[in-house]
Design a protein around this motif. Structure first.
Motif, mmCIF file in Angstrom:
data_model
loop_
_atom_site.group_PDB
_atom_site.id
_atom_site.type_symbol
_atom_site.label_atom_id
_atom_site.label_comp_id
_atom_site.label_asym_id
_atom_site.label_seq_id
_atom_site.Cartn_x
_atom_site.Cartn_y
_atom_site.Cartn_z
ATOM 1 N N PHE A 272 0.826 -1.206 0.000
ATOM 2 C CA PHE A 272 0.000 0.000 0.000
ATOM 3 C C PHE A 272 0.864 1.261 0.000
ATOM 4 N N ARG A 273 1.952 1.215 0.773
ATOM 5 C CA ARG A 273 2.802 2.400 0.880
ATOM 6 C C ARG A 273 3.410 2.776 -0.478
ATOM 7 N N SER A 274 3.702 1.781 -1.308
ATOM 8 C CA SER A 274 4.315 2.036 -2.616
ATOM 9 C C SER A 274 3.323 1.823 -3.757
ATOM 10 N N SER A 275 2.037 1.932 -3.464
ATOM 11 C CA SER A 275 1.016 1.606 -4.467
ATOM 12 C C SER A 275 1.081 2.546 -5.668
ATOM 13 N N GLN A 276 1.328 3.826 -5.441
ATOM 14 C CA GLN A 276 1.399 4.758 -6.562
ATOM 15 C C GLN A 276 2.569 4.429 -7.474
ATOM 16 N N LEU A 277 3.655 3.941 -6.865
ATOM 17 C CA LEU A 277 4.824 3.588 -7.660
ATOM 18 C C LEU A 277 4.523 2.427 -8.596
ATOM 19 N N TRP A 278 4.034 1.317 -8.020
ATOM 20 C CA TRP A 278 3.847 0.174 -8.914
ATOM 21 C C TRP A 278 2.585 0.283 -9.752
ATOM 22 N N SER A 279 1.692 1.212 -9.391
ATOM 23 C CA SER A 279 0.579 1.513 -10.296
ATOM 24 C C SER A 279 1.108 2.167 -11.573
ATOM 25 N N ARG A 280 2.146 2.984 -11.426
ATOM 26 C CA ARG A 280 2.778 3.585 -12.604
ATOM 27 C C ARG A 280 3.369 2.507 -13.507
ATOM 28 N N PHE A 281 4.000 1.511 -12.884
ATOM 29 C CA PHE A 281 4.567 0.425 -13.669
ATOM 30 C C PHE A 281 3.469 -0.356 -14.401
ATOM 31 N N LEU A 282 2.356 -0.587 -13.707
ATOM 32 C CA LEU A 282 1.242 -1.289 -14.355
ATOM 33 C C LEU A 282 0.741 -0.509 -15.571
ATOM 34 N N GLU A 283 0.614 0.802 -15.401
ATOM 35 C CA GLU A 283 0.160 1.629 -16.513
ATOM 36 C C GLU A 283 1.174 1.622 -17.654
ATOM 37 N N HIS A 284 2.468 1.619 -17.297
ATOM 38 C CA HIS A 284 3.514 1.598 -18.324
ATOM 39 C C HIS A 284 3.435 0.300 -19.141
ATOM 40 N N PHE A 285 3.283 -0.814 -18.469
ATOM 41 C CA PHE A 285 3.176 -2.089 -19.187
ATOM 42 C C PHE A 285 1.903 -2.137 -20.033
ATOM 43 N N ALA A 286 0.826 -1.527 -19.509
ATOM 44 C CA ALA A 286 -0.420 -1.499 -20.293
ATOM 45 C C ALA A 286 -0.232 -0.693 -21.574
ATOM 46 N N ARG A 287 0.496 0.420 -21.493
ATOM 47 C CA ARG A 287 0.759 1.212 -22.703
ATOM 48 C C ARG A 287 1.629 0.448 -23.694
ATOM 49 N N GLN A 288 2.483 -0.442 -23.172
ATOM 50 C CA GLN A 288 3.329 -1.245 -24.046
ATOM 51 C C GLN A 288 2.619 -2.522 -24.527
ATOM 52 N N HIS A 289 1.321 -2.637 -24.153
ATOM 53 C CA HIS A 289 0.498 -3.784 -24.554
ATOM 54 C C HIS A 289 1.087 -5.105 -24.029
ATOM 55 N N VAL A 290 1.632 -5.023 -22.806
ATOM 56 C CA VAL A 290 2.136 -6.221 -22.127
ATOM 57 C C VAL A 290 1.142 -6.579 -21.034
#
Length: 727
Positions: A272-290
């Motif tokens: 939870f403390r780093s949720s914004q960080l790894w949410s960014r990674f999730l969005e990045h992978f989604a943009r890369q269609h991964v």
């Protein structure tokens, strides 16, 4: 150096052979004391001339020349890249000299062995190559160990990279690596990643240099995990790197791993403390269609696979949590953390964004979270109340089954975070006292109630749990005070002309040696109960008071069906008598008389909740506290007045004036008479009328004065001594 180079070219060929070593040694001394300029236009020609000299010098002298230069303090003004050719040549010559020395040593050993002699072995000395490598390490560190140097980090990395790329200098890799590692420690974690890393061309660095830099950068990531803002700052820095080098992915994975504090996703707080960080990674992978989901293929770039696997585990952990919350199988530790963040205004958006990033925003409803919060709160309150019941209300009684309940509660506290919500439902529904736990919990701070509770629960007959017991043998809390009174009925009688009040608890200021005043029972009271049926006290009742009361064993059902209703009825009746002010002085003395003066307010504050449905009436509390504190003053002064009158009569001869004319003595007589005649008939509301005359008598006496008088009244030997003095 230019002149020395000309000397080597023109003069040395004509110099006698025995003079040549002296000339070469003189050159070494010159190099050790030479001042090297920091200006490239001067240092570069000097380096070229030194290389020319080294090429003509013997191999063993080349080693001494380069060592003298490296140990020269001013040689740190030289740019390392400019000295590469010189360092390469000197290293090769040193290798040749070392090999020749080894061959000669082997030949000496063989010759000694063939001649039957033992070869003389000298003490083992450090290899020339090792010494040269160590000198090279120290020289490089001294060059860049200067925080005033501009572009220090970039120049340092360019220089060390250039040295590593020279094939002839690979033999010094260990010492050059140590030099770079020690220099990187001079830079702070945040400066390395936020400032210096972006200036480097990672793709062009030597592999060994990159490995050392990578290790330092991984440790520098720890400087960004203290807060989420720093984590996002580093994420933006790494995203802005104009390279696809594997180091970028390695640092991103290190950032994820350290921010979570757990590789197995057990630390939900870290997620939870780093949720914004790894949410960014999730969005990045989604943009890369991964796709990041069970059964999806990992990314083709091997450097991204560890990050993809981490995100997959983190996403799976959040989805499992939401599913468990919906079906009530989640553990309390995770559920309490989720509830706290969900209903916290500052953290609610974080949870909403996290659910959206995991594609499960519709799986967790507000209604479900409200229900779970209520369930956790109710179970926590229930455990608190049960612990209070076991630890406070059952500690003074003999209740069967309490030990098992106590063990169960301890186990719940120890395993609280790992208990599932489903296992808490109906866990204590079989406990008979469940409906009365809140009422008992609210009275846990009242010593008066605990005394009544203990007294009632000690005997089954007092709560109607044994039908065979006669009602005439029942002894209430008030009657227990009358038993104590009966113990002193056979002591010395009071003075006929100075009636004494009934006995009371010791004064707060008196010492333990003080004896109670002689008691004169009121007419018709004898040794019978004041509120009972008039049955005389039997020997067993008196024995119970003297030796300690036997405690009957109660079942949990008897506590629920008999003890609690009886205690509640008596407590409500007790409240009503305080509320209406109809509680008599005798009962006040037996109940409130033992309560310390400063604790009266706390007891009244607890008592006021009895018939107010949990609402505190501050005005009611203030009025009752004032009345009860006034009564305690009266209760304390009534024995004092009787004792002082008896003292004055005893030492009458010591006074020059007639006591019958003394205002203080007359006031004491009047108050004592009022106490004796009206004490048993007065109620709590009467304290206002009584307190003022009594307070006027003792105005001006400090606590020390009153304590001295209390002690004097009971010190018979001291009184006799006073009377025996003729002066």
């Amino acid at each position: 150096l230019k002149a020395l180079a000309e000397l080597a070219d023109e003069i040395l060929p004509m110099t006698p052979a025995d003079i040549v070593p002296i000339v070469w040694d003189a050159v070494r001394a010159k190099l050790a004391a030479l001042h090297w300029s920091f200006l490239p236009q001067r240092s570069i020609p000097d380096l070229s001339n030194l290389l020319s000299i080294a090429k003509r010098a013997p191999a063993d002298m080349v080693y001494t020349y380069i060592l003298s230069c490296l140990r020269n303090v001013s040689f740190t003004n030289v740019v390392p890249e400019h000295a590469i050719e010189l360092l390469d040549f000197c290293t090769q010559k040193t290798i040749e000299a070392s090999m020749l020395a080894q061959e000669q040593a082997a030949a000496d050993v063989a010759a000694a062995a063939s001649g039957g002699k033992k070869a003389k072995t000298k003490a083992k000395q450090e290899s020339h190559l090792v010494e040269l490598g160590r000198a090279l390490q120290v020289w490089f560190v001294n060059i860049y160990n200067d925080d005033k140097r501009q572009n220090r980090f970039k120049d340092m990395m360019d220089s060390i990279d250039a040295l590593f790329k020279v094939p002839g200098l690979e033999i010094h890799e260990h010492f050059l690596s140590a030099a770079l590692s020690s220099l990187l420690q001079l830079f702070s974690d945040r400066k390395i990643l936020a400032k210096h890393l972006t200036k480097l061309s990672l793709d062009s660095l030597h592999p060994r240099v990159l490995a050392i830099l990578q290790d330092r950068c991984k440790r520098a990531v720890r400087g960004f995990i203290d807060s989420e803002s720093l984590q996002l700052q580093l994420y933006n820095i790494l995203s802005g790197l104009k390279t696809n080098h594997v180091l970028k992915s390695i640092l991103e994975f290190e950032l994820l791993r350290l921010s979570c504090d757990s590789s197995d996703m057990s630390d939900l707080r870290g997620l939870f403390r780093s949720s914004q960080l790894w949410s960014r990674f999730l969005e990045h992978f989604a943009r890369q269609h991964v796709s990041i989901a069970d059964g999806a293929a990992p990314p083709t770039d091997p450097a991204l696979v560890p990050i993809w696997e981490w995100l997959l585990n983190a996403k799976r952990r959040i989805i499992d949590l939401v599913v468990c919350v919906n079906d009530e199988t989640c553990v309390l530790g995770d559920l309490e953390l989720l509830i706290h963040m969900y209903f916290d205004k500052a953290e609610h958006k974080r949870i909403v964004d996290l659910l959206r990033a995991c594609d499960i925003s519709g799986m967790l409803s507000q209604e479900t979270m409200e229900t779970r919060r209520q369930q956790v709160r109710e179970f926590s309150v229930l455990v608190d109340r049960l612990q209070c019941f076991v630890n406070i209300f059952c500690s003074s009684l003999r209740v069967t089954g309490v030990s098992g309940l106590r063990s169960s509660l301890i186990d719940i506290r120890n395993r609280w975070a790992s208990l599932s919500l489903e296992s808490t439902k109906g866990r204590f529904d079989h406990i008979e006292v469940l409906p009365s736990l809140k009422w008992l919990y609210d009275l846990r701070a009242s010593e008066l109630f605990l005394a009544k509770w203990k007294h009632l629960g000690a005997r089954k007959s007092r709560i109607g749990a044994e039908a065979s017991q006669s009602a005439g043998n029942d002894v209430s809390l008030f009657e227990s005070g009358e038993i104590i009174r009966a113990l002193f009925d056979d002591e010395e009688e009071g003075s006929a002309d100075i009636p004494a009040p009934p006995p009371m608890p010791p004064l707060p200021t008196s010492r333990g040696t003080a004896r109670p005043a002689p008691a004169t029972p009121s007419a018709g009271s004898g040794a019978t109960s004041a509120v009972g049926t008039g049955t005389p006290l039997d020997e067993q009742q008196v024995q119970d008071v003297l030796m300690g009361e036997r405690i009957d064993e109660l079942s949990m059902a008897q506590v629920a069906d008999h003890l609690i209703p009886t205690a509640e009825a008596e407590w409500r009746s007790f409240y009503e008598r305080v509320h209406t002010g109809e509680m008599g002085f005798a009962e006040l003395s037996l109940t409130w008389g033992s309560v310390p003066f400063e604790r009266v307010k706390q007891e009244v504050a607890v008592l006021c909740y009895t018939n107010t449905e949990g609402q505190r009436d501050r005005e009611w509390v203030r009025e009752r506290v004032e009345l009860l504190q006034n009564f305690k003053l009266l209760d304390g002064h009534r024995r004092r007045t009787s004792h002082l009158i008896a003292l004055f009569v005893t030492i009458r001869a010591l006074f020059s004036a007639d006591l019958e004319q003394d205002p203080l003595y007359l006031s004491l007589l009047s108050c004592n008479k009022t106490f004796v005649n009206e004490w048993d008939t007065q109620t709590l509301t009467g304290t206002t009328l009584f307190i003022e005359p009594v307070r006027r008598i003792f105005d001006g006496f400090s606590e020390h004065h009153l304590s001295l008088l209390d002690e004097l009244c009971t010190s018979e030997d001291l009184i006799k001594w006073f009377l025996a003095q003729h002066d």
